[in-house]
Write an enzyme that holds these catalytic residues in place. Structure first.
Site, short mmCIF file in Angstrom:
data_model
loop_
_atom_site.label_atom_id
_atom_site.label_comp_id
_atom_site.label_asym_id
_atom_site.label_seq_id
_atom_site.Cartn_x
_atom_site.Cartn_y
_atom_site.Cartn_z
N TYR A 16 -1.53 -35.43 28.38
CA TYR A 16 -0.88 -36.96 28.09
C TYR A 16 -0.26 -37.15 28.75
CZ TYR A 16 2.75 -39.08 24.65
OH TYR A 16 4.12 -39.79 24.53
N TYR A 142 7.07 -19.66 25.66
CA TYR A 142 6.95 -21.08 26.69
C TYR A 142 7.97 -21.13 27.09
CZ TYR A 142 6.76 -26.11 26.74
OH TYR A 142 6.63 -26.93 26.82
N LYS A 146 9.61 -20.91 31.51
CA LYS A 146 9.14 -22.48 31.98
C LYS A 146 10.20 -22.26 32.48
CE LYS A 146 6.59 -26.11 30.99
NZ LYS A 146 6.01 -26.74 32.20
N ASN A 171 11.97 -35.50 23.71
CA ASN A 171 10.07 -35.18 22.77
C ASN A 171 10.05 -36.35 23.48
OD1 ASN A 171 12.72 -34.33 20.74
ND2 ASN A 171 10.74 -33.61 20.03
N TYR A 207 10.74 -31.09 6.96
CA TYR A 207 10.93 -29.35 6.60
C TYR A 207 12.57 -29.26 6.46
CZ TYR A 207 5.91 -28.54 7.87
OH TYR A 207 4.87 -28.78 7.24
#
Length: 325
Positions: A16, A142, A146, A171, A207
């Site tokens: 992406y 993850y 990084k 985001n 949520y």
């Protein structure tokens, strides 16, 4: 003096963000070689005009030579849930792979690196907006992998004169013409809501609607992928020998889950049924970035900061995919 050649290796350039950045590099006149194993990337995301080599990060050893001026490094395993269930994959791919990439760069004399990092290194910060001085405390392998790579890059700059910039994304959303999100499975909110608009999902789950925010739902910082790409080109121009510059990239504004859903309704003209589910453990209430360092050091200023523009571009890309493109 760092290499100023305009030939660039983009690892993970069929993904992406990597594909959008590669497209911007080509438009800026760079020669681009993409190295991607196509496990999570997509052949249709490869920009026209880029050379393509199918392979893993470790294959950079046979690709890099002194004709390259820089590496933009996007190749990584990036699913938080998977990293918890299969952490060894993340240490092997993200940390081990980058170790070999740095060695290949050193051997070839390629001394400029822009690294695709993440806000996941901060974990669940107690204060917002989040600056680069916020203590790094990742809550999953993850984010930890990084952060480990960032530490590796700092050492490489100090010991071997690498010029490096790490860009910690919040985001990322939106699309850039034919380049956009093709994740499978999809986990990002905006494309998930767009799937409801397309009839691919019955509803979108919220949520938790009892958070201490104006509408009770979590707030996140969304940055347009084209703005993100511009930051990478600026990072190339502002990398300095022996320095590892770390910059957050975010919009600086927060949008709630309900605001995203309502914006998708407005942009698409489709009803978006929603259901309320229990809170997910570990979901911070608000995550918003301070990108002041990127503005000051890189001269970066996002131009697509309104949620409607971000959603509209993502929607146009989803329709593009529906047409088999």
């Amino acid at each position: 003096m760092r290499n100023t050649n305009n030939k660039i290796l983009v690892t993970g350039g069929a993904g992406y963000v990597g594909s959008v950045v590669a497209a911007h590099l080509l438009e800026a006149g760079h020669q681009v070689t993409i190295l991607d194993d196509i496990t999570t990337g997509h052949p249709q995301s490869l920009p026209t005009g880029a050379d393509f080599i199918q392979g893993r990060i470790q294959d950079a050893t046979r690709v890099l030579d002194p004709s390259y001026g820089a590496v933009l490094h996007f190749a990584a395993s990036s699913q938080v849930g998977e990293s918890v269930a299969n952490p060894e994959k993340y240490w092997r791919n993200n940390v081990g792979g980058t170790t070999e990439l740095l060695t290949a760069m050193r051997d070839a004399g390629v001394r400029t690196l822009v690294f695709s990092s993440t806000a996941a290194v901060y974990g669940e910060p107690r204060t917002v907006p989040i600056t680069e001085d916020t203590p790094a405390a990742p809550t999953n392998p993850y984010g930890a992998s990084k952060l480990a790579v960032d530490h590796m890059i700092t050492s490489e700059c100090t010991a071997h004169g690498l010029a490096a910039v790490s860009l910690r994304y919040f985001n990322v959303a939106g699309a850039y013409g034919p380049y956009g999100e093709r994740h499978n499975p999809e986990s990002h909110l905006i494309p998930l809501v767009l799937q409801v608009a397309l009839g691919k999902r019955e509803s979108i789950s919220i949520y938790g609607d009892d958070y201490p925010t104006p509408d009770g739902t979590c707030v996140r910082d969304y940055i347009h992928v084209a703005d993100l790409a511009q930051a990478h080109l600026l990072a190339l121009a502002h990398a300095h020998t022996g320095e590892h510059l770390i910059c957050n990239l975010g919009n600086g504004n927060g949008f709630s889950v309900r605001e995203v859903i309502e914006t998708v309704r407005h942009v698409t003209g489709h009803p978006i049924p929603e259901t309320t589910a229990p809170r997910r453990g570990g979901d911070p209430v608000v995550l918003v970035a301070s990108a002041e360092r990127a503005r000051t050091r890189l001269g970066w200023k996002p131009t697509r900061t309104d949620l409607t523009s971000i959603v509209r571009d993502a929607w146009e890309f989803e329709l593009h995919k529906e047409n088999g493109q």
